[in-house]
Design a protein around this motif. Structure first.
Motif, short mmCIF file in Angstrom:
data_model
loop_
_atom_site.label_atom_id
_atom_site.label_comp_id
_atom_site.label_asym_id
_atom_site.label_seq_id
_atom_site.Cartn_x
_atom_site.Cartn_y
_atom_site.Cartn_z
N THR A 132 61.12 -10.14 120.52
CA THR A 132 60.48 -9.38 119.45
C THR A 132 59.08 -8.97 119.87
O THR A 132 58.43 -9.62 120.69
N ALA A 133 58.61 -7.88 119.29
CA ALA A 133 57.27 -7.36 119.57
C ALA A 133 56.24 -8.08 118.71
O ALA A 133 56.47 -8.33 117.52
N GLY A 134 55.12 -8.43 119.29
CA GLY A 134 54.01 -9.02 118.54
C GLY A 134 54.43 -10.28 117.81
O GLY A 134 55.01 -11.20 118.40
N SER A 135 54.14 -10.33 116.51
CA SER A 135 54.46 -11.50 115.69
C SER A 135 55.80 -11.35 114.99
O SER A 135 56.04 -11.94 113.94
N THR A 151 64.15 -4.89 122.61
CA THR A 151 62.88 -5.21 121.95
C THR A 151 62.77 -4.48 120.62
O THR A 151 63.12 -3.31 120.51
N ALA A 152 62.28 -5.19 119.60
CA ALA A 152 61.94 -4.63 118.29
C ALA A 152 61.06 -5.65 117.59
O ALA A 152 60.96 -6.80 118.02
N THR A 202 57.56 -19.04 119.39
CA THR A 202 56.18 -19.41 119.65
C THR A 202 55.56 -20.14 118.47
O THR A 202 54.53 -20.81 118.62
N ALA A 203 56.15 -20.02 117.27
CA ALA A 203 55.57 -20.68 116.09
C ALA A 203 56.63 -21.09 115.08
O ALA A 203 56.41 -21.08 113.89
#
Length: 326
Positions: free
Chosen positions: A212-215, A170-171, A265-266
Motif C-alpha cells: 500500500t502507498a503511504g499510510s 500498489t494502491a 508497519t503499525a
C-alpha cells in the motif's frame, strides 16, 4: 499500431504485438488468445486498454504462457488494463504495467474522479482461473492496485478468484484487491463481493508482494462494507500500515486458506475495523509480522480492534489462528 477497435463475437489469436491508440471495445462473446504477444495502449494515450460493457463477455488465455495482456494508463481512468461491466474470464497471460491516476476535486462536493483499479476495474463479474495481475498501480488516493471490485445502484461487482497470482501492485487501499460498496443511507449499502477460492495474492517474499502507498491499509485485500469470503488460496508477502494481509470493515468469512509472511508497519496481518469476521473450517493465520522492516519485526497475526471474533463452525485440528485484541 491501430486505432481503437471493436472486437465482435468470435475467437481471436494474436500473431504479433498490438499497440492501440484508444480502447478496444468488446461486442458479444469474445475469446482472445494472447499467444505470447501483448496488447498495449500507445504511449501518451489515455484510457483502459480493453472495455467490456454490460452484456458482453471476454475470455483471455495465453497459448504460449508468455503473453502480456492489456497495458495502459491515464488520469480520470478506472481500470488501466480492463474495465469490465459484463463478464471477464482470465485463464492465462499477464495484466501488467498499468497505472491510473485520480483527478482530485478541491471544491464541494470534493472527492476524486477515476484512479481505481490499476489492473482491472470490475463492476460486472470477473472470474480469475489463471494468469497474473502484476506490477499495476492505482492512484495514491484510491483502491485496488491489482483489482478493484465496486457496487452501486446500477452495478454489483463480483470477483471470483480460483487461481492465478495478484502480485507487485500498489494502491492506498487494497494494493492487491480493493472491494468497495456505495452507501445508500445510514444503514444500507450496495455491496460488492469477493470470493477467494484459490491462487496467490502476493508472493513468497515481500519483493513479490503487494504494497500500500503511504499510510494505506490492506496490503492484500481491503474490504469496505462489502462481502469477502476466503475458502482457499494464499495471502503472503504483502506490506501495509495496518491489515497487511486483509483489512475489513465489511462482512468477512474465512473457512480455509493460508495467511502468512505479511508485514504491517503499525498493525497485524488481519485487521477488523467494524462488522464481523467469521472463522470456521481449516483457516491458517500464522507467521505474520509487525515492524518498520523485516529485521525489526515481531509476530502480529490478528488484530480485532476490540471486536468479537466469531467462531461459526467447527475448526479442524490443523487450523491455526494467532489472536491479539487491540
Amino acid at each position: 499500431e491501430t486505432d481503437g477497435i471493436q472486437l465482435t463475437a468470435g475467437n481471436y489469436y494474436l500473431t504479433s504485438d498490438v499497440t492501440v491508440n484508444s480502447s478496444v471495445n468488446i461486442v458479444g462473446t469474445v475469446n482472445l488468445c494472447l499467444n505470447g504477444r501483448s496488447i498495449t495502449l500507445k504511449s501518451g494515450s489515455t484510457g483502459s486498454v480493453i472495455i467490456v460493457p454490460t452484456g458482453a463477455k471476454l475470455g483471455i488465455s495465453d497459448c504460449s504462457g508468455e503473453g502480456k495482456g492489456p497495458g495502459g494508463n491515464g488520469t480520470e481512468v478506472e481500470g488501466g488494463g480492463v474495465h469490465n461491466s459484463g463478464t471477464f474470464n482470465l485463464y492465462g497471460g499477464n495484466i501488467t504495467g498499468n497505472s491510473v491516476e485520480a483527478k482530485v476535486i478541491n471544491t464541494p462536493p470534493y472527492g476524486t474522479i477515476g484512479g481505481n483499479g490499476g489492473g482491472v476495474y470490475n463492476v460486472g463479474t470477473f472470474n480469475m482461473y489463471g494468469g497474473a495481475i502484476l506490477g499495476n498501480t492505482a492512484s495514491s488516493y484510491c483502491y485496488g492496485g491489482g483489482v478493484y471490485v465496486f457496487a452501486d445502484a446500477d452495478h454489483t461487482g463480483i470477483f471470483n478468484m480460483y487461481g492465478g497470482t495478484i502480485s507487485g501492485n500498489t494502491a492506498k487501499y487494497g494494493a492487491g484487491v480493493g472491494v468497495k460498496a456505495t452507501q445508500i443511507d445510514t444503514q444500507n449499502y450496495y455491496r460488492a463481493t469477493f470470493n477467494f477460492f484459490g491462487g496467490m495474492i502476493g508472493g513468497a517474499t515481500e519483493a513479490d508482494g503487494n504494497k500500500t502507498a503511504g499510510s494505506g491499509s490492506g496490503g492484500g485485500v481491503y474490504n469496505y462494507e462489502s462481502n469477502f469470503t476466503m475458502s482457499g488460496g494464499t495471502v503472503s508477502g504483502n506490506v501495509s500500515s495496518s491489515g497487511s494481509a486483509i483489512f475489513t470493515d465489511g462482512a468477512a468469512k474465512m473457512t480455509g486458506g493460508l495467511i502468512t509472511n505479511n508485514r504491517a508497519t503499525a498493525g497485524g496481518a488481519v485487521l477488523v475495523s467494524t462488522n464481523t469476521f467469521q472463522i470456521s473450517g481449516n483457516p491458517k493465520i500464522t507467521g505474520n509480522y509487525c515492524g518498520e522492516n523485516a529485521e525489526s519485526s515481531v509476530p502480529a497475526n490478528y488484530v480485532l480492534s476490540g471486536l468479537p471474533l466469531h467462531i461459526t463452525g467447527a475448526l479442524s485440528e490443523a487450523a491455526q489462528i494467532g489472536v491479539y485484541v487491540a
